[in-house]
Enzyme design. Structure first.
Site, PDB file in Angstrom:
ATOM      1  N   HIS A  28       0.837  -1.197   0.000  1.00 20.22           N
ATOM      2  CA  HIS A  28       0.000   0.000   0.000  1.00 20.22           C
ATOM      3  C   HIS A  28       0.874   1.251   0.000  1.00 20.22           C
ATOM      4  O   HIS A  28       2.105   1.163   0.002  1.00 20.22           O
ATOM      5  CB  HIS A  28      -0.990  -0.021   1.164  1.00 20.22           C
ATOM      6  CG  HIS A  28      -0.361  -0.173   2.521  1.00 20.22           C
ATOM      7  ND1 HIS A  28       0.491   0.765   3.057  1.00 20.22           N
ATOM      8  CD2 HIS A  28      -0.459  -1.163   3.448  1.00 20.22           C
ATOM      9  CE1 HIS A  28       0.875   0.376   4.260  1.00 20.22           C
ATOM     10  NE2 HIS A  28       0.325  -0.804   4.522  1.00 20.22           N
ATOM     11  N   HIS A  31       3.909   1.558   2.298  1.00 17.66           N
ATOM     12  CA  HIS A  31       5.141   0.844   1.943  1.00 17.66           C
ATOM     13  C   HIS A  31       5.971   1.650   0.950  1.00 17.66           C
ATOM     14  O   HIS A  31       7.196   1.610   0.978  1.00 17.66           O
ATOM     15  CB  HIS A  31       4.815  -0.506   1.286  1.00 17.66           C
ATOM     16  CG  HIS A  31       4.149  -1.477   2.205  1.00 17.66           C
ATOM     17  ND1 HIS A  31       2.842  -1.860   2.034  1.00 17.66           N
ATOM     18  CD2 HIS A  31       4.606  -2.124   3.297  1.00 17.66           C
ATOM     19  CE1 HIS A  31       2.525  -2.728   2.985  1.00 17.66           C
ATOM     20  NE2 HIS A  31       3.569  -2.896   3.766  1.00 17.66           N
ATOM     21  N   CYS A 136       3.851 -14.210  18.208  1.00 13.36           N
ATOM     22  CA  CYS A 136       2.922 -13.596  17.238  1.00 13.36           C
ATOM     23  C   CYS A 136       3.433 -13.938  15.847  1.00 13.36           C
ATOM     24  O   CYS A 136       4.555 -13.584  15.487  1.00 13.36           O
ATOM     25  CB  CYS A 136       2.849 -12.082  17.405  1.00 13.36           C
ATOM     26  SG  CYS A 136       2.036 -11.302  15.990  1.00 13.36           S
ATOM     27  N   CYS A 139       4.254 -10.809  13.646  1.00 18.70           N
ATOM     28  CA  CYS A 139       5.570 -10.193  13.908  1.00 18.70           C
ATOM     29  C   CYS A 139       6.689 -11.199  13.715  1.00 18.70           C
ATOM     30  O   CYS A 139       7.857 -10.818  13.669  1.00 18.70           O
ATOM     31  CB  CYS A 139       5.676  -9.693  15.348  1.00 18.70           C
ATOM     32  SG  CYS A 139       4.477  -8.461  15.817  1.00 18.70           S
ATOM     33  N   CYS A 155      -1.602  -9.217  20.119  1.00 21.87           N
ATOM     34  CA  CYS A 155      -0.580  -8.375  19.511  1.00 21.87           C
ATOM     35  C   CYS A 155      -1.230  -7.059  19.087  1.00 21.87           C
ATOM     36  O   CYS A 155      -2.191  -7.068  18.311  1.00 21.87           O
ATOM     37  CB  CYS A 155       0.021  -9.064  18.285  1.00 21.87           C
ATOM     38  SG  CYS A 155       1.039  -7.930  17.343  1.00 21.87           S
ATOM     39  N   HIS A 158      -1.057  -6.458  15.161  1.00 30.22           N
ATOM     40  CA  HIS A 158      -1.809  -7.331  14.255  1.00 30.22           C
ATOM     41  C   HIS A 158      -3.206  -7.656  14.746  1.00 30.22           C
ATOM     42  O   HIS A 158      -3.996  -8.264  14.023  1.00 30.22           O
ATOM     43  CB  HIS A 158      -1.013  -8.621  13.990  1.00 30.22           C
ATOM     44  CG  HIS A 158       0.272  -8.337  13.278  1.00 30.22           C
ATOM     45  ND1 HIS A 158       1.445  -8.108  13.956  1.00 30.22           N
ATOM     46  CD2 HIS A 158       0.547  -8.183  11.962  1.00 30.22           C
ATOM     47  CE1 HIS A 158       2.393  -7.846  13.072  1.00 30.22           C
ATOM     48  NE2 HIS A 158       1.883  -7.882  11.865  1.00 30.22           N
ATOM     49  N   LYS A 306      -3.811   3.162  11.525  1.00 30.57           N
ATOM     50  CA  LYS A 306      -2.731   2.596  10.719  1.00 30.57           C
ATOM     51  C   LYS A 306      -3.325   1.826   9.544  1.00 30.57           C
ATOM     52  O   LYS A 306      -4.351   1.170   9.689  1.00 30.57           O
ATOM     53  CB  LYS A 306      -1.897   1.668  11.606  1.00 30.57           C
ATOM     54  CG  LYS A 306      -0.552   1.362  11.007  1.00 30.57           C
ATOM     55  CD  LYS A 306       0.257   0.400  11.827  1.00 30.57           C
ATOM     56  CE  LYS A 306       1.479   0.000  11.023  1.00 30.57           C
ATOM     57  NZ  LYS A 306       1.999  -1.312  11.369  1.00 30.57           N
ATOM     58  N   LYS A 309      -4.655  -4.214   5.803  1.00 31.49           N
ATOM     59  CA  LYS A 309      -5.672  -4.915   5.029  1.00 31.49           C
ATOM     60  C   LYS A 309      -6.823  -5.334   5.950  1.00 31.49           C
ATOM     61  O   LYS A 309      -7.993  -5.196   5.588  1.00 31.49           O
ATOM     62  CB  LYS A 309      -5.023  -6.150   4.397  1.00 31.49           C
ATOM     63  CG  LYS A 309      -5.911  -6.919   3.479  1.00 31.49           C
ATOM     64  CD  LYS A 309      -5.698  -6.514   2.042  1.00 31.49           C
ATOM     65  CE  LYS A 309      -6.555  -7.353   1.125  1.00 31.49           C
ATOM     66  NZ  LYS A 309      -5.805  -7.979   0.064  1.00 31.49           N
TER      67      LYS A 309
HETATM   68  N1  MSP Z   1      10.003  -7.709   5.980  1.00 26.80           N
HETATM   69  C1  MSP Z   1      10.168  -6.730   7.000  1.00 26.80           C
HETATM   70  C2  MSP Z   1      11.482  -6.010   6.869  1.00 26.80           C
HETATM   71  C3  MSP Z   1      12.698  -6.870   6.889  1.00 26.80           C
HETATM   72  S1  MSP Z   1      14.147  -5.949   6.640  1.00 26.80           S
HETATM   73  C4  MSP Z   1      15.371  -6.982   6.937  1.00 26.80           C
HETATM   74  C5  MSP Z   1       9.039  -5.703   6.900  1.00 26.80           C
HETATM   75  N2  MSP Z   1       8.367  -5.651   5.753  1.00 26.80           N
HETATM   76  S2  MSP Z   1       7.081  -4.734   5.482  1.00 26.80           S
HETATM   77  O1  MSP Z   1       6.674  -5.056   4.139  1.00 26.80           O
HETATM   78  O2  MSP Z   1       6.102  -4.920   6.488  1.00 26.80           O
HETATM   79  O3  MSP Z   1       7.516  -3.251   5.587  1.00 26.80           O
HETATM   80  C6  MSP Z   1       8.451  -2.686   4.703  1.00 26.80           C
HETATM   81  C7  MSP Z   1       8.626  -1.212   4.997  1.00 26.80           C
HETATM   82  O4  MSP Z   1       7.403  -0.502   4.778  1.00 26.80           O
HETATM   83  C8  MSP Z   1       9.015  -0.949   6.453  1.00 26.80           C
HETATM   84  O5  MSP Z   1      10.015   0.046   6.503  1.00 26.80           O
HETATM   85  C9  MSP Z   1       7.752  -0.388   7.035  1.00 26.80           C
HETATM   86  O6  MSP Z   1       8.006   0.475   8.107  1.00 26.80           O
HETATM   87  C10 MSP Z   1       7.204   0.365   5.854  1.00 26.80           C
HETATM   88  N3  MSP Z   1       5.807   0.665   6.041  1.00 26.80           N
HETATM   89  C11 MSP Z   1       4.742  -0.188   6.013  1.00 26.80           C
HETATM   90  N4  MSP Z   1       3.613   0.524   6.291  1.00 26.80           N
HETATM   91  C12 MSP Z   1       3.916   1.826   6.501  1.00 26.80           C
HETATM   92  C13 MSP Z   1       3.190   2.999   6.654  1.00 26.80           C
HETATM   93  N5  MSP Z   1       1.886   3.009   6.787  1.00 26.80           N
HETATM   94  N6  MSP Z   1       3.879   4.177   6.658  1.00 26.80           N
HETATM   95  C14 MSP Z   1       5.227   4.234   6.448  1.00 26.80           C
HETATM   96  N7  MSP Z   1       5.935   3.141   6.274  1.00 26.80           N
HETATM   97  C15 MSP Z   1       5.366   1.907   6.523  1.00 26.80           C
HETATM   98  O7  MSP Z   1       8.824  -4.982   7.850  1.00 26.80           O
END
Ligand code: MSP
Length: 650
Positions: A28, A31, A136, A139, A155, A158, A306, A309
């Site tokens: 989304h 990310h 969890c 996580c 959690c 989640h 936050k 999905k």
């Molecule tokens: N797979 C782990 C990271 C492993 S690194 C060795 C992970 N993946 S993630 O897909 O959940 O998140 C990837 C990045 O997207 C993270 O930096 C996370 O903080 C960022 N974001 C996911 N949702 C977000 C927002 N709503 N806002 C800003 N960034 C966020 O974590």
């Protein structure tokens, strides 16, 4: 940045990473925040001539993926393959300029992670024991008894109940390295940024670090431990290692030496502990240097909370790119929220940024400059002529702003870097209003000065074109094209931006479509355009000073032609003459005047109003009319007796 001895002599390198993304769902807009930011920084370092390596990728193992794959009747690898295609497609649409895309299912990564694990096991920092605890799956982490109680057994991230897990596992002696890690954090103030995250990590370590469970036997979708293959390696151990497996650790020593330690791991704040405790301790156990900086940025949230999905409130970046274009989305992400802080996403704010900053400020600067060069100099960028004090302001400001941009990027303050560039854009637009180059060009005595002003504006646009390449993708190319420059703007260097005067006079500008068409909020979104958020205004003063009045450039104009605007029953398009200059204005007077009765009439216009797009037509000024409160009666303001068009009303 590292200086490295290579075959080509000394070279500066820069290594930046994003987290690797989970492959259990689509991404989304939140990310894309980390990736677009990392991309802008990587592009900026390349522009500065650094040997830059920008890594992103996917985190594909773990129980959650295995369960999702099972639920959709797919083999886990086939399941993640399909998601990786979509992630890569999204990065392509956003212009993410990664140098490598690592997948934790890459055979080389898997092999090196196994070697890393066995090395630490042989050293005695990993050992085997029995473990029972609260887990969890979201996580992929165990929680302590106290955390379990404090959180009421669920959690918070989640919103799922913790599961009780009991297994024979391998453990990593985090505690052994706690003091060394604390010392490192204290002696390297840049290591964890922003400071708030550093404080949080320091107090967490001071509470004491428990040994970490780094293997699982309850599922199989992971990297097996070679010496005990019924265990798979804990996903975070596997995932964090990507930062070194991707740059040749144990496979390509020269490449590894060139890029390690990383200059910055850019991550979201919720994964700071993994990156600032587990990861440095893995590196210490391997006798490797620690990354120079881990920057935990804030979240982009929705007013409803936050994005997730399960809450059904995700915003799809692809939809936004299709609707508003890639530059609008990138600009919004980079500009709206100070990097580090949390921010709220709203589509209204995205539209407002696009209309105000991109269409109005930047777009109009380009269209006004090229239009004036067309009108006054037959489309050729003039030689600069005589210089007055005000004409030195743009070159001086450009230098200051470019220094500010560099400093801001060094501090990872991307929004500040853009704000600095917009200072230059604002100053340029005001410079047009203050110097009236069209008027200077009319008089032979001042025509040379018009050359100075228009050259300065075009040169500022050239500099902006270069300096914007890390942030925007399409606009810099279009600025380049409309300025009549050849070659690819993205091949420019930072030195090209810094050097004033590189724009060759005599270049033929090519007028083009507006850089950013204004988003018509009334018709598109069915609502009024949101007003910019400004601090509550003080009550309007009843009186204005004469200086304030003088800011208005009111002129007598003659209507040359008038016609109705198709599809808009209130609007007329007028061609008017203001002095020697011809202009187009769009006015909402069609209910009160027929086009035929207007040709030849004298009117009064505000000549120094920022051009606006009305129904796709550029309106260059505004006519004055008096009307009753209810709008039923309207009369144009006109001089009481004929007077040459262009005369000032004062
Ligand atoms: N797979 C782990 C990271 C492993 S690194 C060795 C992970 N993946 S993630 O897909 O959940 O998140 C990837 C990045 O997207 C993270 O930096 C996370 O903080 C960022 N974001 C996911 N949702 C977000 C927002 N709503 N806002 C800003 N960034 C966020 O974590």
């Amino acid at each position: 940045m590292k200086k490295e001895q290579t075959g080509n002599g000394r070279r500066d390198s820069f290594y930046i990473t994003t987290p690797i993304y989970y492959t259990n769902d689509n991404l989304h807009i939140g990310h894309t925040y980390t990736t677009v930011a990392a991309d802008a920084i990587a592009r900026f370092r390349r522009l500065q001539g650094l040997d830059t390596f920008f890594l992103t990728g996917t985190d594909e193992h773990g129980q959650k993926v295995q369960r999702r794959a099972e639920a959709s009747g797919k083999d886990p690898k086939a399941f993640v393959d399909a998601i990786v295609v979509r992630i890569k497609d999204l990065w392509a649409k956003l212009g993410i300029s990664y140098d490598d895309f690592i997948r934790t299912t890459d055979p080389t990564h898997e092999r090196v992670v196994q070697q890393i694990f066995e090395k630490i096991l042989a050293k005695g920092d990993i050992y085997k024991a029995e473990y029972e605890g609260w887990y969890c799956t979201g996580c992929e982490a165990f929680f302590t008894e106290t955390q379990y109680k404090d959180l009421g057994g669920r959690c918070p991230d989640h919103d799922t109940p913790f599961e009780r897990l009991r297994e024979e596992s391998y453990f990593f002696r985090l505690g052994k390295y706690a003091d060394r890690l604390l010392r490192h954090i204290e002696t390297h103030p840049d290591f964890i940024q922003p400071v708030s995250r550093r404080n949080e990590i320091v107090s967490f370590i001071k509470q004491g670090l428990e040994d970490l469970c780094v293997s699982r036997t309850t599922f199989s979708w992971g990297i097996p431990i070679p010496s005990d293959p019924k265990h798979v390696i804990y996903v975070w151990f596997d995932a964090l290692s990507n930062y070194i497996t991707a740059i040749g650790y144990l496979t390509d020593e020269e490449k590894f030496r060139r890029y390690w330690p990383a200059d910055v791991h850019l991550i979201g704040k919720e994964i700071t502990r993994f990156h600032c405790i587990i990861w440095p301790i893995i590196l210490m156990a391997l006798d490797l240097p620690l990354p120079k900086k881990v920057f935990g940025h804030g979240w982009l949230q929705l007013e409803s909370g936050k994005m997730s999905k399960s809450r059904g409130n995700v915003v799809d970046p692809l939809v936004l790119i299709d609707k508003y274009g890639v530059d609008a989305v990138r600009y919004y992400l980079l500009r709206e929220v100070p990097f580090g802080a949390d921010g709220y996403y709203t589509e209204d704010a995205l539209v407002l940024r696009t209309n105000v900053d991109l269409a109005n400020d930047l777009g109009n600067l380009l269209s006004r400059t090229t239009a004036m060069i067309n009108q006054a100099f037959g489309g050729r960028i003039p030689e600069p002529g005589p210089v007055e004090a005000i004409d030195r302001e743009l070159p001086d400001l450009a230098k200051i702003v470019l220094d500010e941009v560099q400093k801001a990027i060094d501090d990872l303050e991307i929004s500040t870097a853009l704000a600095a560039l917009w200072k230059l854009i604002d100053r340029s637009n005001k410079y047009i209003d203050e110097t009236s180059p069209w008027a200077l060009a009319r008089d032979e005595k001042t025509r040379g000065r018009a050359g100075t002003v228009l050259y300065n504006l075009a040169e500022t646009l050239r500099i902006l074109g270069v300096a914007l390449t890390p942030f925007l993708l399409e606009a810099p190319r279009e600025i380049w094209k409309q300025l009549g420059l050849d070659g690819d703007v993205t091949k420019s260097t930072w030195a090209d931006a810094v050097e004033w005067g590189k724009l060759p006079p005599g270049t033929n500008v090519r007028r083009g479509a507006p850089l950013f068409p204004r988003i018509d909020t009334k018709t598109e979104a069915g609502k009024e355009e949101p007003k910019p958020e400004v601090p509550a205004a003080p009550a309007a003063p009843a009186l204005i000073s004469i200086d304030e009045f003088r800011k208005l450039d009111l002129r007598v104009a003659r209507v040359l032609t008038a016609e109705r605007v198709a599809g808009a029953d209130k609007l007329l398009r007028l061609e008017i003459q203001v002095g020697e200059e011809k202009r187009q204005i769009v006015a909402g007077i069609a209910k009160h005047y027929a086009p035929e009765e207007l040709a030849g009439k004298q009117i009064v216009v505000v000549a120094n109003l920022q051009p606006a797009k009305i129904r796709g037509l550029e309106s260059n000024g505004m006519l004055l009319a008096a009307s009753t409160e209810d709008g039923t009666q309207l009369g144009l303001v006109a001089p009481e007796r004929p007077i040459p068009p262009g005369s000032r009303v004062k």
